[in-house]
Design an enzyme around this catalytic site. Structure first.
Site, PDB file in Angstrom:
ATOM      1  N   TYR A  49       0.832  -1.194   0.000  1.00  0.00           N
ATOM      2  CA  TYR A  49       0.000   0.000   0.000  1.00  0.00           C
ATOM      3  C   TYR A  49       0.873   1.253   0.000  1.00  0.00           C
ATOM      4  O   TYR A  49       2.021   1.245   0.426  1.00  0.00           O
ATOM      5  CB  TYR A  49      -0.913   0.019   1.228  1.00  0.00           C
ATOM      6  N   SER A  50       0.287   2.340  -0.509  1.00  0.00           N
ATOM      7  CA  SER A  50       0.880   3.672  -0.471  1.00  0.00           C
ATOM      8  C   SER A  50       2.304   3.665  -1.020  1.00  0.00           C
ATOM      9  O   SER A  50       2.515   3.244  -2.156  1.00  0.00           O
ATOM     10  CB  SER A  50       0.780   4.240   0.947  1.00  0.00           C
ATOM     11  N   ALA A  51       3.285   4.110  -0.231  1.00  0.00           N
ATOM     12  CA  ALA A  51       4.664   4.182  -0.734  1.00  0.00           C
ATOM     13  C   ALA A  51       5.178   2.802  -1.145  1.00  0.00           C
ATOM     14  O   ALA A  51       5.985   2.682  -2.062  1.00  0.00           O
ATOM     15  CB  ALA A  51       5.587   4.792   0.312  1.00  0.00           C
ATOM     16  N   GLY A  71      -2.681  -0.675  -3.408  1.00  0.00           N
ATOM     17  CA  GLY A  71      -3.384   0.592  -3.584  1.00  0.00           C
ATOM     18  C   GLY A  71      -3.006   1.623  -2.551  1.00  0.00           C
ATOM     19  O   GLY A  71      -1.851   1.715  -2.160  1.00  0.00           O
TER      20      GLY A  71
END
Length: 167
Positions: A49-51, A71
């Site tokens: 997720y994210s980074a 995501g």
């Protein structure tokens, strides 16, 4: 791995809920430099997720297990107002400072609306960079990435959206 002629490809194992903006884009670019030389597979194990997804998106291909997910293409910051707790505990902090904005956003005072708006506006730059970078790496339209609204996706949803290559 990049300079070793015996290494034909690289697998990066991602198991992350995300991370910080600082250094993430530079790390993703290093992955892209390696992709230019060799196949790099991002193995999501079991979430990116994210980074973490930013880094996975830089790989040549991405796989995710059936129970995994990817995501959260967005940015976040926070402000904690501890002024009431400090007051209830009998503390009152007085800042002595130079420069009108030196103490903007400190946790010992409520967040003024003007400061909140300024912080919010500053999130536009890393958010737009995040969206555009993932779109470039995944050969997708930036608007399609933006339309995810930082949702997290199951393996099948991610495959259908083009965020991963295989489940």
């Amino acid at each position: 791995a990049k300079d070793d002629y015996e290494v034909k490809g690289v697998v990066l194992d991602f198991a992350t809920g995300g991370g910080e903006v600082d250094g993430a884009f530079e790390c993703a670019e290093h992955i892209r430099e390696l992709v230019a030389e060799k196949k790099v597979h991002g193995m999501v194990n079991s979430h990116a997720y994210s980074a973490g997804y930013l880094l996975a998106s830089a790989c040549s291909t991405i796989s995710v297990p059936p129970t995994g997910g990817v995501g959260s293409i967005g940015v976040v910051t926070g402000h904690m107002d501890v002024s009431e707790a400090m007051s209830e505990a009998g503390y009152k902090l007085t800042f002595i400072f130079k420069g009108k904005h030196k103490v903007d956003g400190n946790s010992y005072n409520p967040l003024p609306e003007g400061v909140r708006k300024r912080i919010d506006a500053r999130l536009d730059t890393p958010y737009n960079l995040f969206v555009d970078t993932v779109a470039k790496y995944r050969s997708m339209d930036s608007q399609a990435i933006r339309d995810t609204e930082a949702l997290t996706f199951t393996a099948e949803e991610a495959l259908n959206l083009g965020l991963v290559d295989s489940v």
